[in-house]
Design an enzyme around this catalytic site. Structure first.
Site, PDB file in Angstrom:
ATOM      1  N   GLU A 147       0.033  -6.820   8.800  1.00 38.58           N
ATOM      2  CA  GLU A 147       0.110  -5.358   8.746  1.00 38.58           C
ATOM      3  C   GLU A 147       1.223  -4.873   7.831  1.00 38.58           C
ATOM      4  O   GLU A 147       1.222  -3.734   7.393  1.00 38.58           O
ATOM      5  CB  GLU A 147       0.288  -4.762  10.142  1.00 38.58           C
ATOM      6  CG  GLU A 147      -0.954  -4.872  11.010  1.00 38.58           C
ATOM      7  CD  GLU A 147      -2.221  -4.476  10.276  1.00 38.58           C
ATOM      8  OE1 GLU A 147      -2.262  -3.366   9.726  1.00 38.58           O
ATOM      9  OE2 GLU A 147      -3.167  -5.282  10.253  1.00 38.58           O
ATOM     10  N   ARG A 171      -0.651  -9.664 -20.739  1.00 37.69           N
ATOM     11  CA  ARG A 171      -1.430  -9.439 -21.965  1.00 37.69           C
ATOM     12  C   ARG A 171      -0.672  -8.591 -22.985  1.00 37.69           C
ATOM     13  O   ARG A 171      -1.040  -8.568 -24.152  1.00 37.69           O
ATOM     14  CB  ARG A 171      -2.798  -8.823 -21.648  1.00 37.69           C
ATOM     15  CG  ARG A 171      -2.735  -7.456 -21.012  1.00 37.69           C
ATOM     16  CD  ARG A 171      -4.118  -6.926 -20.677  1.00 37.69           C
ATOM     17  NE  ARG A 171      -4.887  -6.563 -21.865  1.00 37.69           N
ATOM     18  CZ  ARG A 171      -4.678  -5.460 -22.590  1.00 37.69           C
ATOM     19  NH1 ARG A 171      -3.740  -4.594 -22.224  1.00 37.69           N
ATOM     20  NH2 ARG A 171      -5.378  -5.206 -23.656  1.00 37.69           N
ATOM     21  N   ASP A 184      -2.264   0.230 -29.628  1.00 30.00           N
ATOM     22  CA  ASP A 184      -1.252   1.270 -29.716  1.00 30.00           C
ATOM     23  C   ASP A 184      -1.616   2.406 -30.648  1.00 30.00           C
ATOM     24  O   ASP A 184      -1.272   3.547 -30.387  1.00 30.00           O
ATOM     25  CB  ASP A 184       0.096   0.671 -30.129  1.00 30.00           C
ATOM     26  CG  ASP A 184       0.750  -0.027 -28.942  1.00 30.00           C
ATOM     27  OD1 ASP A 184       0.307   0.233 -27.811  1.00 30.00           O
ATOM     28  OD2 ASP A 184       1.669  -0.817 -29.143  1.00 30.00           O
ATOM     29  N   PRO A 224       0.826  -1.223   0.000  1.00 36.39           N
ATOM     30  CA  PRO A 224       0.000   0.000   0.000  1.00 36.39           C
ATOM     31  C   PRO A 224       0.854   1.264   0.000  1.00 36.39           C
ATOM     32  O   PRO A 224       0.379   2.337  -0.348  1.00 36.39           O
ATOM     33  CB  PRO A 224      -0.808  -0.093   1.302  1.00 36.39           C
ATOM     34  CG  PRO A 224      -0.616  -1.474   1.823  1.00 36.39           C
ATOM     35  CD  PRO A 224       0.628  -2.025   1.214  1.00 36.39           C
TER      36      PRO A 224
HETATM   37  C1  9D3 Z   1      -2.770  -0.583   9.970  1.00 39.36           C
HETATM   38  C2  9D3 Z   1      -3.283  -0.052   8.688  1.00 39.36           C
HETATM   39  N1  9D3 Z   1      -3.368  -1.048   7.713  1.00 39.36           N
HETATM   40  C3  9D3 Z   1      -4.495  -1.917   7.677  1.00 39.36           C
HETATM   41  C4  9D3 Z   1      -5.763  -1.133   7.496  1.00 39.36           C
HETATM   42  C5  9D3 Z   1      -2.349  -1.077   6.743  1.00 39.36           C
HETATM   43  C6  9D3 Z   1      -2.388  -2.137   5.731  1.00 39.36           C
HETATM   44  C7  9D3 Z   1      -1.575  -3.242   5.829  1.00 39.36           C
HETATM   45  C8  9D3 Z   1      -1.621  -4.230   4.875  1.00 39.36           C
HETATM   46  C9  9D3 Z   1      -3.250  -2.038   4.641  1.00 39.36           C
HETATM   47  C10 9D3 Z   1      -3.285  -3.042   3.663  1.00 39.36           C
HETATM   48  C11 9D3 Z   1      -2.466  -4.138   3.805  1.00 39.36           C
HETATM   49  C12 9D3 Z   1      -2.490  -5.212   2.772  1.00 39.36           C
HETATM   50  N2  9D3 Z   1      -2.454  -4.663   1.422  1.00 39.36           N
HETATM   51  C13 9D3 Z   1      -1.463  -4.919   0.561  1.00 39.36           C
HETATM   52  O1  9D3 Z   1      -0.575  -5.681   0.883  1.00 39.36           O
HETATM   53  C14 9D3 Z   1      -1.462  -4.253  -0.720  1.00 39.36           C
HETATM   54  C15 9D3 Z   1      -2.335  -3.270  -1.286  1.00 39.36           C
HETATM   55  C16 9D3 Z   1      -3.504  -2.631  -0.801  1.00 39.36           C
HETATM   56  O2  9D3 Z   1      -4.016  -2.858   0.306  1.00 39.36           O
HETATM   57  N3  9D3 Z   1      -4.113  -1.707  -1.610  1.00 39.36           N
HETATM   58  C17 9D3 Z   1      -3.643  -1.401  -2.848  1.00 39.36           C
HETATM   59  N4  9D3 Z   1      -2.555  -1.958  -3.330  1.00 39.36           N
HETATM   60  C18 9D3 Z   1      -1.919  -2.895  -2.554  1.00 39.36           C
HETATM   61  S1  9D3 Z   1      -0.535  -3.698  -3.005  1.00 39.36           S
HETATM   62  C19 9D3 Z   1      -0.445  -4.543  -1.600  1.00 39.36           C
END
Ligand code: 9D3
Length: 236
Positions: free
Chosen positions: A116, A154, A169, A89
């Site tokens: 987390e 793809r 393209d 994230p």
């Molecule tokens: C403590 C705050 N979090 C939970 C609400 C942080 C958090 C940790 C782990 C939020 C999401 C995640 C898991 N998400 C991913 O590993 C992830 C992700 C995503 O949640 N949204 C958009 N792209 C991605 S790429 C990996």
């Protein structure tokens, strides 16, 4: 293209990698997918891969050693150097330009985090490209890994066949300055469906009029729905 995926939940990915366009790309020999369970590199008898965070936040954090050993061992399975990618994230938001560039690489190593997050020190050591798929909260990096694989594979030569890649393209989706636009509306038969008519211009046979109408629909729609795409430095 070889794609290795490190995850704690390989079963969650196996089905999708075998089906659909992603699966056909593998069946056709254009891509190969290799799933690895990070837990296989844990050393204690409970095969622990996570622990409580220092600093007292809630939740669990993926520990350094199993993930680092997994990366080292998996990279050694093939001579080609891998482009390391952590789905996170906190990553750069994935866009089509990044997808196009990744499609030119021989080998990707995708790391799907869970819980987390991942201990910062192993991220520093692995030094991966960190990518997010958008600003919403998912439960892990597995679905983002599938999103990335679908978008990249793809584009590999041969996967969709020539017609579609050429179309992508040159024809559709670009405005006068080469920027991506939303597509306009599409219609097929019947010309009258419950009193809703296909626009006359599309059945007029006037190709230039059709081209101008299409461009106007694309621009109108983009202005209304995605004005951000028309900004000078839009990521697209
Ligand atoms: C403590 C705050 N979090 C939970 C609400 C942080 C958090 C940790 C782990 C939020 C999401 C995640 C898991 N998400 C991913 O590993 C992830 C992700 C995503 O949640 N949204 C958009 N792209 C991605 S790429 C990996």
């Amino acid at each position: 293209m070889r794609i290795d995926i490190l995850t704690l939940f390989p079963d969650a990915l196996a089905g999708t990698l075998a089906s659909s366009m992603i699966g056909r790309a593998a069946a056709g020999g254009f891509a190969s997918y290799h799933l690895h369970n990070v837990r296989d590199w844990a050393r204690d008898k409970h095969r622990t891969v996570d622990d409580r965070p220092f600093g007292g936040e809630p939740g669990m954090v993926m520990t350094c050693q199993p993930l680092h050993d997994a990366v080292t061992a998996v990279e050694a399975l093939d001579d080609r150097p891998a482009t390391r990618i952590l789905l996170s994230p906190q990553g750069e938001r994935l866009g089509q330009s990044r997808v196009e560039s990744l499609a030119t690489h021989d080998r990707l190593l995708l790391i799907a985090g869970h819980y987390e997050g991942v201990d910062e020190r192993v991220i520093e050591e692995i030094d991966p490209l960190e990518l997010s798929v958008g600003d919403y909260v998912l439960s892990g990096g597995e679905v983002p890994a599938l999103v990335l694989i679908d978008a990249v594979v793809r584009l590999l030569p041969g996967v969709l066949g020539h017609a579609d890649s050429a179309r992508q393209d040159s024809f559709s989706a670009r405005g006068s300055q080469g920027r991506r636009l939303l597509e306009g509306p599409h219609y097929t038969r019947p010309r009258d469906w419950n009193g809703r008519l296909v626009p006359d211009v599309l059945v007029s046979g006037d190709h230039e009029a059709v081209r101008q109408w299409r461009m106007r629909m694309m621009l109108d729609r983009t202005r209304r729905r995605r004005p951000d795409l028309l900004e000078p430095d839009a990521e697209n």
